[in-house]
Design an enzyme around this catalytic site. Structure first.
Site, short mmCIF file in Angstrom:
data_model
loop_
_atom_site.label_atom_id
_atom_site.label_comp_id
_atom_site.label_asym_id
_atom_site.label_seq_id
_atom_site.Cartn_x
_atom_site.Cartn_y
_atom_site.Cartn_z
N GLY A 126 0.81 -1.21 0.00
CA GLY A 126 0.00 0.00 0.00
C GLY A 126 0.84 1.26 0.00
N SER A 128 2.43 2.18 -2.84
CA SER A 128 2.47 2.52 -4.27
C SER A 128 3.71 2.03 -5.00
CB SER A 128 2.34 4.03 -4.47
OG SER A 128 1.06 4.41 -4.13
N SER A 129 4.08 0.78 -4.75
CA SER A 129 5.20 0.23 -5.52
C SER A 129 4.84 0.18 -7.00
CB SER A 129 5.58 -1.15 -5.00
OG SER A 129 4.46 -2.00 -4.95
N ASP A 174 -2.08 7.99 -6.31
CA ASP A 174 -0.75 7.37 -6.20
C ASP A 174 0.21 7.91 -7.25
OD1 ASP A 174 -2.13 5.96 -4.34
OD2 ASP A 174 -2.14 4.07 -5.45
#
Ligand code: GLA
Length: 394
Positions: A126, A128-129, A174
């Protein structure tokens, strides 16, 4: 460290170091404003110093080669540059493939590329890879092929890849935070107009501590899409009676007045979207005034609303957050990102951080049966090209 990566690059792909360029895109954490982006409301994220690195070189080959230090088991993935269709077997590499395919639609990429990725962000936590690998690729292509797109265009392109190529119906938060982040600033973003205000984050004697539940997220995408659909259904019903473009245009008072139009479930979901938007605007004002206590209280209210009205927290996130609320060093704590697992964001007094990690970690492990991970993070800049002598936060 980068020098070693260049050596690793040469070992993988051969050639010399001279023509390798390096790009970086951060991960992000959202302070408040959760599940508001696709509802046309506000969010308040920041970019992190940790993120994804990409080393790249143009080649004379008719193919693109991808390798990730995070997924050595998949080895080098090779695709022809004129066949960038989504393929399950390519796993993580579908993200950069999708970005390259999106570029292909306006900029023919008829040259080979070798790309080595290294992500410092825990995957699927969570933070935002996925937006990070999208943006690092987008910035890279923009520079390598001199496209001169501005960052907002790269942000929108990356979101489109996520929506249409990867098939996750996410909002813009994101990609925006990862692309447009600024060191030591949070971003108050109106997701309807994309108007963004940078707010300095003065933490004084506090730091941002991220706690990862380490829960494997299974059905997150389908539950996410379901929440989104319920909010859209609520909006459609309300729009027959009030002139609004999104739930972000609605006040709590208006919702109270019109809630009888909605099913009980739609009422709860819409109440979260509307009150969370209001809290986010209030929290940004508190941050601007340096009122961290008020900010922390709003983070708490946000978590409660995500737990009770939006129902996206779950036992793991609730346990971590409730343990944090009890700790005397905590200014604020809540889940961050989509939920259903993933991470919490905490503002903790510096002097208390070791004890916070120990006690919150212990309570979590005792209740859940496995460990949480903790990271003390700093707010960094958005996606960019870097040199190896500067800006190495790895
Ligand atoms: C995920 C999505 C974002 C946003 C958050 C919830 O991170 O990618 O667009 O909807 O969940 O706030």
């Amino acid at each position: 460290m980068m020098t070693n990566w260049k050596e690793e690059f040469i070992q993988l792909f051969a050639g010399t170091k001279e023509d390798i360029r390096i790009f970086f895109a951060p991960g992000r954490v959202n302070f408040i404003g959760e599940h508001t982006d696709y509802n046309g409301g506000h969010v308040l994220p920041c970019a992190l110093e940790i993120g994804t690195y990409a080393l790249v070189r143009k080649t004379a080959n008719p193919f693109i080669r991808f390798y990730s230090k995070n997924f050595p088991e998949t080895g080098i993935i090779t695709v022809a540059y004129d066949d960038l269709s989504y393929q399950d077997k390519h796993g993580w590499a579908n993200y950069p493939k999708g970005v390259i395919a999106a570029f292909q639609s306006f900029c023919p990429i008829e040259t080979g590329l070798d790309i080595l990725y290294y992500g410092m962000i825990p995957n699927g936590a969570g933070l935002s890879s996925s937006a990070s690998i999208e943006l690092v690729t987008a910035v890279m292509l923009n520079e390598l092929f001199a496209q001169h797109l501005d960052m907002l265009e790269l942000v929108k392109l990356s979101q489109k890849v996520e929506n249409e190529y990867v098939g996750v119906n996410c909002g813009i938060m994101d990609q925006f935070a990862v692309g447009m982040g600024k060191r030591n600033y949070a971003m108050l973003l109106n997701c309807q107009t994309l108007e963004c205000r940078y707010i300095p984050v003065a933490m004084n004697d506090c730091s941002i501590v991220i706690a990862n539940t380490n829960k494997k997220r299974g059905l997150a995408a389908s539950v996410y899409n379901e929440r989104r659909a319920t909010c859209e259904a609520a909006l459609a019903k309300l729009q027959k009676h009030i002139n609004i473009a999104s739930l972000g245009d609605l006040t709590s008072e208006q919702l109270e007045k019109y809630k009888h139009l909605l099913s009980p479930l739609e009422q709860k979901r819409a109440r979260h979207a509307v009150t969370e938007n209001e809290r986010t605007i209030e929290a940004a004002a508190a941050l601007e005034k340096g009122d961290l206590l008020c900010f922390g209280e709003l983070m708490k209210q946000s978590h409660i609303s995500l737990r009770d009205d939006y129902e996206v927290t779950g036992e793991e996130l609730d346990t971590l957050v409730e343990a944090a609320w009890k700790h005397e060093g905590t200014i604020g704590a809540r889940m961050t990102g989509a939920g259903f697992g993933g991470c919490t964001v905490n503002i903790v007094k510096d002097a208390h951080i070791p004890d916070f990690i120990e006690r919150v970690g212990k309570e979590y492990a005792e209740k859940i049966g496995y460990e949480a991970s903790f990271y003390v993070v700093k707010i960094g800049d958005g996606a960019r090209e870097i040199t190896e002598t500067k800006e190495m936060s790895a």
